[in-house]
Scaffold this motif. Sequence first.
Motif, short mmCIF file in Angstrom:
data_model
loop_
_atom_site.label_atom_id
_atom_site.label_comp_id
_atom_site.label_asym_id
_atom_site.label_seq_id
_atom_site.Cartn_x
_atom_site.Cartn_y
_atom_site.Cartn_z
N GLU A 2 -2.94 -6.56 14.52
CA GLU A 2 -2.35 -7.08 13.28
C GLU A 2 -1.93 -8.41 13.71
O GLU A 2 -1.10 -8.29 14.75
N GLY B 155 -6.47 -5.50 5.89
CA GLY B 155 -5.88 -6.76 5.51
C GLY B 155 -5.75 -7.61 5.66
O GLY B 155 -5.80 -8.41 6.08
N THR C 240 -1.41 -10.06 5.27
CA THR C 240 -0.59 -10.19 4.89
C THR C 240 0.19 -11.38 4.90
O THR C 240 -0.48 -12.40 5.33
N LEU D 233 -3.57 2.31 7.95
CA LEU D 233 -3.06 1.41 6.98
C LEU D 233 -1.94 2.11 5.76
O LEU D 233 -0.47 1.88 5.25
N PRO E 21 -0.09 -4.91 3.19
CA PRO E 21 -0.61 -5.79 3.35
C PRO E 21 -1.59 -5.64 2.34
O PRO E 21 -1.48 -4.77 0.84
N SER E 22 -2.49 -6.33 1.76
CA SER E 22 -3.22 -6.35 0.22
C SER E 22 -4.56 -7.43 0.99
O SER E 22 -5.10 -7.97 1.99
N LEU E 23 -5.97 -7.41 -0.19
CA LEU E 23 -6.78 -8.41 -0.05
C LEU E 23 -6.97 -8.92 -1.18
O LEU E 23 -7.90 -8.86 -1.91
N LEU F 205 -8.25 0.52 2.54
CA LEU F 205 -7.19 0.08 2.31
C LEU F 205 -7.16 0.48 0.42
O LEU F 205 -6.04 0.84 0.68
N ARG G 19 -4.43 3.31 -0.14
CA ARG G 19 -2.98 2.77 -1.67
C ARG G 19 -3.36 4.22 -2.31
O ARG G 19 -2.24 5.05 -2.54
#
Length: 341
Positions: free
Chosen positions: A61, A81, A83, A243, A289-291, A327, A331
């Motif tokens: 990261e 991911g 951020t 993750l 984190p997201s996509l 990811l 979640r």
Amino acid sequence: MTDTLWYTRCPVPTASGLAHSLGWLGDAAARAGLEFGVLQDAGPELAGHHFLHDLSGLIREGGNVPALAARAQGSPTRLIGLTWIDEAQAILVGPESTVGGPAELAGLRIGVPAWAQDQPRSFPRAMALHGFANALRLGGHTLADVRVTEIGVERNPQVRTEVQANRRVVTWGVEELLRGEVDAIYVKGARAQEVAREHGLRVAVDLDATEAKRFRVNNGTPRPITVHEELLQARPEVVVEFLAQSLRAADWAAGNLTGVRDVLQRETLSGPEGVVAAYGENFHRDLHPSLSDERIELIGVQKQFLYTHGFLAADFDLDSWVAPEPLARAREIVESGKVPA
């Protein structure tokens, strides 16, 4: 397949960095029967993988310039991911300068770090160029309206990682600015705020004050989490728990600003005031984190800038780089309350 889960990060607010500081990443590796190693603590024979990302077993990261440049050179990575944490990007001018906004940047000599020995390690140059490009665009100008002045950068062989380099990059250009050799420099981050105050430098453009995120895209915005493809294929459950622990740390951070700031002071080698100035009061609430479509679009903006300005060896398809499944699974685990502790 490696018997070690390797991790590398930058000295900025990240959920994975917090998970590491809390011991959760090491615990996750142990549960998977793996050793846990951090490149920043490794010897010189491994530390360069922070830039090249060709070490089997590595999750990274960090800044997007090395990540994108490594992928463009053929490193077998996948994007798992993204951020977004604003980190005090600014254009500084000298104490006596009358420049007071982006419209007044035209005609200035801007200080830009020289090229490094390869594209992934040239992230300081990329950061400065994109920072100035964004600031100039706010004033209706482009890089063609300024004079790029290269700043000679000492290439210390002991500075082997982006973490170490970031701790120095904020001082690049300060001496040249104070001596009048350049008219403006780009800075970012906690230590940069302290350096500006120490030398009485003025903020000509506060890029964080711009409403549109597109004008704040740079090396750390958005910040990618990438994994070596071999690790993802051989041990996908390890990547998923990495993750999940990062998401768990982001949840912890949302209610623990003091604890997050304590970690950041150690990571950035900055005092409390520098951390507050760089990241403000609310950054700890959005470390997840997201996509998302927005973040994918913004990393695409950065990729195009880097390719246009010679920081990528080749262009590549962004969608094929993205691996959304880990990811999504992480979640699900967090939402079910079944994250291993």
